[in-house]
Design an enzyme around this catalytic site. Structure first.
Site, mmCIF file in Angstrom:
data_model
loop_
_atom_site.group_PDB
_atom_site.id
_atom_site.type_symbol
_atom_site.label_atom_id
_atom_site.label_comp_id
_atom_site.label_asym_id
_atom_site.label_seq_id
_atom_site.Cartn_x
_atom_site.Cartn_y
_atom_site.Cartn_z
ATOM 1 N N SER A 142 93.795 54.298 84.946
ATOM 2 C CA SER A 142 93.321 55.569 85.524
ATOM 3 C C SER A 142 92.091 55.347 86.386
ATOM 4 C CB SER A 142 92.963 56.538 84.397
ATOM 5 O OG SER A 142 92.393 57.713 84.921
ATOM 6 N N TYR A 155 88.714 58.252 76.628
ATOM 7 C CA TYR A 155 89.929 58.079 77.439
ATOM 8 C C TYR A 155 89.720 56.938 78.441
ATOM 9 C CZ TYR A 155 93.567 59.181 80.883
ATOM 10 O OH TYR A 155 94.637 59.105 81.741
#
Ligand code: NDP
Length: 246
Positions: A142, A155
């Site tokens: 990401s 995350y």
């Protein structure tokens, strides 16, 4: 349908979003796809669609937090299609919140799915790749691991751990057997943030997604690009984000 991509590709998290459209994209290019996730009704519908369009697809109930499930996924690919060329370790959850909220269950879930799930995939596929003398790991990490933003600490940490893992694997595997690719999407319009627990955080994330998000097909095309390269060409890192993303 183009039939140029003669590869067997297993995809985790194929029941929605990036995984789902990547399955369609790769199958339309000729790949045989082996689809894993927990929502098997959605996988079955996807496989039917791929087969109706002339493609090849198998499905399996897979929870990536369970190591044995990844072994079963790899075994299905080899049993059904004779080999496994690529594992797209894509399953992920983004149960984001400020660190100070101490949502330890969400931290554990992200570590279990986003990091341990990829490790389970590597443990299952690496012996097969070594035996075949050929294999490719693709992961969806990401941009939140590249530009750290509040609420995404754990995350982003899991995504950067996977990035590190793949780079280490690459450095350990310079005999030409293994290729590794880390795909870093920015905002992509999927269900990902619909699972954020806190209503205010969820709404904020959904708004950012709606305002900025690009289509999951954009990421699927990037994954296909990496997979389609000749064996001696490795696409290491690809970032695909909305042009207006900060
Ligand atoms: P979705 O929520 O649409 O897809 C997530 C997928 O992961 C689903 O298919 C889900 O299937 C699967 N999954 C979740 N938990 C498990 C589990 N325990 N075992 C097996 N599968 C699981 O989101 P995206 O398509 O957006 O996410 C795909 C990947 O892309 C994730 O790794 C995400 O972190 C990453 N990403 C997404 C971005 C975005 O903006 N959308 C940006 C950057 C990265 P099921 O529930 O059926 O098991």
């Amino acid at each position: 349908m183009t039939n140029g991509l003669d590869k067997v590709v297993a995809i985790t998290g194929a029941s929605s979003g990036i995984g789902e459209v990547t399955a369609v994209e790769l199958a339309s290019r000729g790949a045989a796809v082996v689809l894993g996730a927990r929502r098997t009704d959605r996988l079955e519908a996807l496989a039917r669609k791929i087969r109706d369009d002339g493609g090849r697809a198998e499905v399996l109930d897979v929870d990536v937090t369970r190591r044995a499930d990844l072994d079963r996924l790899v075994t299905l690919a080899v049993d059904r299609f004779g080999r496994l060329d690529v594992l797209v370790a894509n399953a992920g959850v983004a149960r984001i919140s400020p660190v100070a909220d101490l949502d330890v269950d969400a931290w554990d879930a992200m570590i279990d799915v986003n990091l341990r799930g990829v490790l389970h995939g590597i443990a299952a596929a690496l012996p097969v790749f070594r035996m075949q003398g050929r294999g490719h790991f693709v992961t969806t990490v990401s941009t939140s691991g590249l530009k750290i933003v509040p609420t995404q600490a754990v995350y982003a940490g899991t995504k950067n751990a996977v990035r590190t893992l793949l780079e280490a694997l690459r450095q350990e595997s310079t005999d030409g057997v293994l290729r590794t690719t880390s795909i870093s999407p920015g905002y992509v319009r999927t269900e990902l943030v619909d699972h954020v627990e806190d209503p205010a955080q969820r709404e904020q994330a959904q708004q950012a997604m709606a305002a900025l998000g690009i289509s999951p097909e954009a990421v699927a095309r990037a994954i296909a690009f990496a997979i389609e390269q000749p064996d001696d060409v490795e696409i290491g890192d690809l970032t695909i984000r909305p042009t207006r993303q900060g």
